[in-house]
Scaffold this active site. Structure first.
Site, PDB file in Angstrom:
ATOM      1  N   MET A 113       0.817  -1.212   0.000  1.00  0.00           N
ATOM      2  CA  MET A 113       0.000   0.000   0.000  1.00  0.00           C
ATOM      3  C   MET A 113       0.851   1.263   0.000  1.00  0.00           C
ATOM      4  O   MET A 113       0.572   2.207  -0.737  1.00  0.00           O
ATOM      5  CB  MET A 113      -0.947   0.013   1.211  1.00  0.00           C
ATOM      6  CG  MET A 113      -1.844  -1.215   1.330  1.00  0.00           C
ATOM      7  SD  MET A 113      -2.940  -1.482  -0.084  1.00  0.00           S
ATOM      8  CE  MET A 113      -4.109  -0.149   0.137  1.00  0.00           C
ATOM      9  N   GLY A 114       1.874   1.306   0.858  1.00  0.00           N
ATOM     10  CA  GLY A 114       2.762   2.465   0.876  1.00  0.00           C
ATOM     11  C   GLY A 114       2.244   3.649   1.684  1.00  0.00           C
ATOM     12  O   GLY A 114       2.397   4.806   1.275  1.00  0.00           O
ATOM     13  N   ASN A 172       5.691   3.304  13.724  1.00  0.00           N
ATOM     14  CA  ASN A 172       5.867   2.290  12.678  1.00  0.00           C
ATOM     15  C   ASN A 172       7.156   2.547  11.899  1.00  0.00           C
ATOM     16  O   ASN A 172       7.217   3.457  11.078  1.00  0.00           O
ATOM     17  CB  ASN A 172       4.661   2.302  11.733  1.00  0.00           C
ATOM     18  CG  ASN A 172       4.694   1.152  10.738  1.00  0.00           C
ATOM     19  OD1 ASN A 172       5.664   0.400  10.663  1.00  0.00           O
ATOM     20  ND2 ASN A 172       3.634   1.013   9.966  1.00  0.00           N
ATOM     21  N   SER A 175       7.292  -1.124   8.218  1.00  0.00           N
ATOM     22  CA  SER A 175       6.617  -1.447   6.958  1.00  0.00           C
ATOM     23  C   SER A 175       7.664  -1.691   5.876  1.00  0.00           C
ATOM     24  O   SER A 175       8.614  -0.920   5.744  1.00  0.00           O
ATOM     25  CB  SER A 175       5.701  -0.304   6.530  1.00  0.00           C
ATOM     26  OG  SER A 175       5.270  -0.503   5.193  1.00  0.00           O
ATOM     27  N   THR A 245       4.253  -8.517  15.274  1.00  0.00           N
ATOM     28  CA  THR A 245       5.116  -7.905  14.289  1.00  0.00           C
ATOM     29  C   THR A 245       4.296  -7.312  13.143  1.00  0.00           C
ATOM     30  O   THR A 245       3.091  -7.548  13.038  1.00  0.00           O
ATOM     31  CB  THR A 245       6.080  -8.941  13.654  1.00  0.00           C
ATOM     32  OG1 THR A 245       5.313  -9.864  12.879  1.00  0.00           O
ATOM     33  CG2 THR A 245       6.881  -9.689  14.696  1.00  0.00           C
ATOM     34  N   THR A 247       4.266  -7.023   8.718  1.00  0.00           N
ATOM     35  CA  THR A 247       4.242  -8.041   7.666  1.00  0.00           C
ATOM     36  C   THR A 247       5.654  -8.504   7.321  1.00  0.00           C
ATOM     37  O   THR A 247       6.638  -7.847   7.647  1.00  0.00           O
ATOM     38  CB  THR A 247       3.571  -7.495   6.399  1.00  0.00           C
ATOM     39  OG1 THR A 247       4.285  -6.319   5.972  1.00  0.00           O
ATOM     40  CG2 THR A 247       2.122  -7.120   6.663  1.00  0.00           C
TER      41      THR A 247
END
EC number: 1.3.5.2
Length: 340
Positions: A113-114, A172, A175, A245, A247
């Site tokens: 997704m970003g 975060n 990612s 965690t 992904t």
């Protein structure tokens, strides 16, 4: 029964269109008689975590409701907390479509997704509009066009803006879909970020007259040495919690399946064992000094209990929730109640 019918329809749709359809449906029906199709009455099963009392140990993981548009709908389903975001200082569209893929035979999802979101100011407006009184974690990140070396500034901007509306703040840095982001998990960059956030927390606690805990969300793709270094930095900087965690870039257990070769982070059932092993190692390194939210691949109550046994104090679900529906929330809470 209703969810299985709805899922059948949505699984015929493009995954991202199905996601938007589900969110729009929740927005339209929350706080109306139509919420009876998904609302659940769940007896309280309180958990003390990071100094906050949560009504139960099951939360919605970040990424489902990035902009905080459906807080009341998700709260009606029985979630003990809802983690919104990841949110960035400025709105950004995220990566090009398509960027979300189902791996149905494995009950997995791949996304790239970003950090698509409407920006932190829009999120705050939605948090103010929510009526349910749900406990909200706000997951913060950096804009894609902000250099990694200046990424700290984006986190500080978001923290400053969301502080008074959050039950906790999740940082975060894990990612796989924002270039260079995971480099913030290592060495001096990590220490500098955590130290700056902790200093900001102290200032904001004085300004607002309340202490909002901060937790670090980490990746599953870490060596034992890297996990130890992250734990050392969390303890050194007196962070309040860890979320393990995010992904994974691994494709173990899904090779050969349709969409398995798509770029992005893999979530869902194939992530479960890896995530649980990281929780166990992190818990050992932290030695009870910092509590953990366990997330990644929970597809059943037994999976959630495994994460608690590995050292987590609470859990979050996302992909498993898509595949199993709201019943998974209730199943996990009941299993946790029995475990006590």
């Amino acid at each position: 029964m209703f969810y299985k019918l709805a899922q059948k329809v949505m699984f015929q749709m493009d995954p991202e269109k199905a996601h938007h359809f589900a969110l729009n449906s929740l927005m339209a029906t929350a706080n109306t008689p139509l919420d009876c199709f998904y609302a659940q009455k769940i007896a309280p099963s309180p958990v003390e975590f990071m100094g906050v009392t949560f009504p139960n140990p099951v939360g919605l993981a970040a990424g489902m409701d990035k902009d905080g548009e459906c807080i009341d709908g998700f709260h009606a389903m029985g979630f003990g907390h809802i983690e919104v975001g990841t949110v960035t200082p400025r709105p950004q569209p995220g990566n090009d479509l398509p960027r979300l893929f189902r791996l149905k035979p494995a009950k997995g999802i791949i996304n790239r997704m970003g950090f698509n979101n409407k920006g932190v100011d829009n999120l705050i407006a939605n948090l103010k509009a929510a009526k349910s009184g749900a406990l909200i974690g706000v997951n913060i990140g950096k804009n894609k066009d902000t250099p990694v070396e200046q990424g700290k500034d984006d986190y500080l901007i978001c923290m400053d803006k969301v502080y008074e509306y959050a039950a906790y703040i999740a940082v975060n840095i894990s990612s796989p879909n924002t270039p260079g982001l995971r480099s913030l998990q290592y060495g001096d960059l990590l220490d500098d970020l955590l130290g700056s956030l902790k200093a900001k927390q102290k200032d904001l606690a004085q300004k607002h007259g309340k202490y909002v805990p901060i937790a670090l969300k980490i990746a599953p793709d870490l060596s034992d040495e890297e996990i130890q270094k992250i734990a050392d930095s969390l303890i050194k900087n007196q962070f309040d919690g860890a979320i393990a965690t995010n992904t994974t870039l691994s494709r173990d257990g899904v090779s050969g399946l349709m969409n398995a070769n798509e770029t992005g982070g893999l979530s869902g059932k194939p992530l479960n064992l890896l995530s649980t092993s990281v929780i166990k190692k992190l818990s050992s390194c932290l030695n009870g000094q910092i509590p953990i939210i366990g997330v990644g691949g929970i597809n059943s109550a037994a999976d959630a209990i495994d994460k608690l046994d590995a050292g987590a104090s609470m859990v979050q679900i996302y992909s498993g929730f898509i595949y199993q529906g709201p019943k998974l929330i209730k199943d996990i809470i009941e299993a946790c109640r029995v475990r006590k």
